[in-house]
Design a protein around this motif. Structure first.
Motif, PDB file in Angstrom:
ATOM      1  N   GLY A  82      42.851  36.478  36.073  1.00 56.21           N
ATOM      2  CA  GLY A  82      42.610  36.948  37.447  1.00 56.21           C
ATOM      3  C   GLY A  82      41.698  36.051  38.340  1.00 56.21           C
ATOM      4  N   GLY A  83      41.247  34.946  37.507  1.00 54.80           N
ATOM      5  CA  GLY A  83      40.052  34.058  38.174  1.00 54.80           C
ATOM      6  C   GLY A  83      38.885  34.184  37.646  1.00 54.80           C
ATOM      7  N   GLN A  84      38.746  35.036  36.551  1.00 50.91           N
ATOM      8  CA  GLN A  84      37.130  35.181  36.175  1.00 50.91           C
ATOM      9  C   GLN A  84      36.939  34.005  35.364  1.00 50.91           C
ATOM     10  N   CYS A  85      38.007  33.248  34.729  1.00 51.13           N
ATOM     11  CA  CYS A  85      37.723  32.107  33.797  1.00 51.13           C
ATOM     12  C   CYS A  85      38.874  31.128  33.998  1.00 51.13           C
ATOM     13  N   CYS A  86      38.772  29.984  34.488  1.00 51.40           N
ATOM     14  CA  CYS A  86      39.728  29.040  34.995  1.00 51.40           C
ATOM     15  C   CYS A  86      39.617  27.931  33.884  1.00 51.40           C
ATOM     16  N   ALA A 106      46.936  27.214  45.186  1.00 50.46           N
ATOM     17  CA  ALA A 106      46.895  28.427  43.948  1.00 50.46           C
ATOM     18  C   ALA A 106      48.228  28.977  44.221  1.00 50.46           C
ATOM     19  N   ILE A 107      48.653  29.259  43.136  1.00 51.61           N
ATOM     20  CA  ILE A 107      50.030  30.128  43.138  1.00 51.61           C
ATOM     21  C   ILE A 107      50.237  31.050  41.764  1.00 51.61           C
ATOM     22  N   MET A 108      50.580  32.242  41.974  1.00 50.54           N
ATOM     23  CA  MET A 108      50.699  33.217  40.860  1.00 50.54           C
ATOM     24  C   MET A 108      51.749  32.543  39.947  1.00 50.54           C
ATOM     25  N   ALA A 109      51.639  32.607  39.079  1.00 55.23           N
ATOM     26  CA  ALA A 109      52.781  31.985  37.995  1.00 55.23           C
ATOM     27  C   ALA A 109      53.990  32.833  37.633  1.00 55.23           C
ATOM     28  N   GLY A 110      55.015  32.740  38.411  1.00 52.12           N
ATOM     29  CA  GLY A 110      55.768  33.632  38.584  1.00 52.12           C
ATOM     30  C   GLY A 110      55.856  34.928  38.585  1.00 52.12           C
ATOM     31  N   THR A 111      56.573  35.777  37.906  1.00 53.27           N
ATOM     32  CA  THR A 111      56.619  37.215  37.812  1.00 53.27           C
ATOM     33  C   THR A 111      55.689  37.760  36.915  1.00 53.27           C
ATOM     34  N   SER A 112      54.886  36.840  36.251  1.00 56.67           N
ATOM     35  CA  SER A 112      54.077  37.211  35.005  1.00 56.67           C
ATOM     36  C   SER A 112      52.960  38.165  35.390  1.00 56.67           C
ATOM     37  N   GLY A 113      52.699  38.417  36.656  1.00 54.86           N
ATOM     38  CA  GLY A 113      51.519  39.111  37.059  1.00 54.86           C
ATOM     39  C   GLY A 113      50.514  38.491  38.013  1.00 54.86           C
ATOM     40  N   PRO A 114      49.712  39.217  38.477  1.00 56.69           N
ATOM     41  CA  PRO A 114      48.574  38.547  39.493  1.00 56.69           C
ATOM     42  C   PRO A 114      47.499  37.791  38.813  1.00 56.69           C
ATOM     43  N   GLU A 115      47.402  38.203  37.431  1.00 60.01           N
ATOM     44  CA  GLU A 115      46.371  37.627  36.731  1.00 60.01           C
ATOM     45  C   GLU A 115      46.557  36.073  36.231  1.00 60.01           C
ATOM     46  N   HIS A 116      47.791  35.645  36.310  1.00 55.72           N
ATOM     47  CA  HIS A 116      47.998  34.471  35.808  1.00 55.72           C
ATOM     48  C   HIS A 116      48.220  33.466  36.877  1.00 55.72           C
ATOM     49  N   VAL A 117      47.413  32.573  37.399  1.00 57.53           N
ATOM     50  CA  VAL A 117      47.332  31.728  38.472  1.00 57.53           C
ATOM     51  C   VAL A 117      47.238  30.339  37.919  1.00 57.53           C
ATOM     52  N   PRO A 155      58.492  42.005  41.249  1.00 56.52           N
ATOM     53  CA  PRO A 155      59.429  42.893  41.972  1.00 56.52           C
ATOM     54  C   PRO A 155      59.398  44.412  41.234  1.00 56.52           C
ATOM     55  N   ASN A 156      58.777  44.425  40.203  1.00 54.43           N
ATOM     56  CA  ASN A 156      58.546  45.864  39.568  1.00 54.43           C
ATOM     57  C   ASN A 156      57.255  46.528  39.994  1.00 54.43           C
ATOM     58  N   ARG A 157      56.257  45.982  40.487  1.00 48.97           N
ATOM     59  CA  ARG A 157      55.276  46.781  40.900  1.00 48.97           C
ATOM     60  C   ARG A 157      55.462  47.897  41.622  1.00 48.97           C
ATOM     61  N   ASP A 158      54.499  48.862  41.411  1.00 43.14           N
ATOM     62  CA  ASP A 158      54.641  50.316  42.192  1.00 43.14           C
ATOM     63  C   ASP A 158      54.453  50.006  43.612  1.00 43.14           C
ATOM     64  N   PRO A 159      55.373  50.457  44.507  1.00 44.92           N
ATOM     65  CA  PRO A 159      55.259  50.159  46.074  1.00 44.92           C
ATOM     66  C   PRO A 159      53.989  50.768  46.480  1.00 44.92           C
ATOM     67  N   ALA A 160      53.497  51.803  45.736  1.00 45.41           N
ATOM     68  CA  ALA A 160      52.474  52.521  46.339  1.00 45.41           C
ATOM     69  C   ALA A 160      51.031  51.641  46.164  1.00 45.41           C
ATOM     70  N   THR A 161      51.099  50.454  45.185  1.00 44.24           N
ATOM     71  CA  THR A 161      49.841  49.732  44.976  1.00 44.24           C
ATOM     72  C   THR A 161      50.078  48.561  45.975  1.00 44.24           C
ATOM     73  N   ALA A 162      48.893  48.144  46.531  1.00 39.76           N
ATOM     74  CA  ALA A 162      48.851  46.880  47.167  1.00 39.76           C
ATOM     75  C   ALA A 162      49.222  45.709  46.392  1.00 39.76           C
ATOM     76  N   PRO A 163      49.842  44.798  46.794  1.00 40.25           N
ATOM     77  CA  PRO A 163      49.972  43.433  45.980  1.00 40.25           C
ATOM     78  C   PRO A 163      48.724  42.726  46.081  1.00 40.25           C
ATOM     79  N   THR A 164      48.445  41.942  44.768  1.00 41.27           N
ATOM     80  CA  THR A 164      47.344  41.093  44.740  1.00 41.27           C
ATOM     81  C   THR A 164      47.647  39.862  45.707  1.00 41.27           C
ATOM     82  N   LEU A 165      46.593  39.264  46.436  1.00 43.61           N
ATOM     83  CA  LEU A 165      46.576  38.220  47.222  1.00 43.61           C
ATOM     84  C   LEU A 165      45.624  37.436  46.956  1.00 43.61           C
ATOM     85  N   TYR A 166      45.971  35.866  47.234  1.00 42.60           N
ATOM     86  CA  TYR A 166      45.017  34.857  46.879  1.00 42.60           C
ATOM     87  C   TYR A 166      44.906  33.980  48.092  1.00 42.60           C
TER      88      TYR A 166
END
Length: 169
Positions: free
Chosen positions: A149-153, A116-127, A58-69
């Motif tokens: 962000g999916g580079q290494c699972c 796949a789901i982002m792990a809470g509010t820890s950011g779009p890199e944790h999936v 919820p603290n992402r800059d509103p001018a920045t598009a959200p990451t989607l998976y």
């Protein structure tokens, strides 16, 4: 069909429809526009998206598009990521490692991701992700995690059929 709402801009929402691509509304769902018109848009059109995930911070800059998976079931498969509101997409499901952290098990587990789901509010890199069906052998099934962000699972849990898992923020 999954609809996701931007927690920072609740007027913005997206959905992905089977073989129809990704659609976005900027007016609380009153009108919709197809947005996956950029890089790999045809892959998203050709797939059967299952779960659709959005950055829940919820603290992402509103001018920045959200990451989607989005995951494309069956033939196309993969874990697809967009950082520009759904226009351009990259398949991040390329390096999938066994618990040893060294053995790439992608050839064993395949690309048929169910959820796949982002792990809470820890950011779009944790999936967290799980397989659609039983594709891996032995211990190569269950839940997988990426923190970049999916580079290494990495396989982190379970050996059962993927339908039995549900990841929740």
């Amino acid at each position: 069909l999954t609809v996701v709402v931007d927690p920072v801009r609740p007027s913005d929402c997206w959905f992905a429809a089977s073989t129809k691509g990704v659609w976005k509304s900027t007016d609380y769902g009153l009108t919709w526009k197809k947005v996956n018109t950029g890089t790999n848009g045809e892959w998203i059109d050709g797939g059967r998206p299952h779960y659709f995930s959005i950055d829940l911070n919820p603290n992402r800059d509103p001018a920045t598009a959200p990451t989607l998976y989005v995951q494309l079931l069956y033939g196309l498969g993969g874990l697809w990521k967009s950082t520009d509101g759904g226009v351009n997409w990259i398949d991040t499901w390329k390096n999938v490692y066994a618990p040893d952290g060294f053995t790439n098990i992608l050839n064993d587990v395949g690309t048929d991701i169910s959820g796949a789901i982002m792990a809470g509010t820890s950011g779009p890199e944790h999936v967290l992700a799980y397989l659609h069906g039983y594709h891996g052998t032995g211990d190569n099934n269950g839940i997988f995690e990426t923190t970049d962000g999916g580079q290494c699972c990495s396989h982190i849990f379970g050996t059962a059929h993927g339908f039995g898992y549900y990841c929740s923020p």
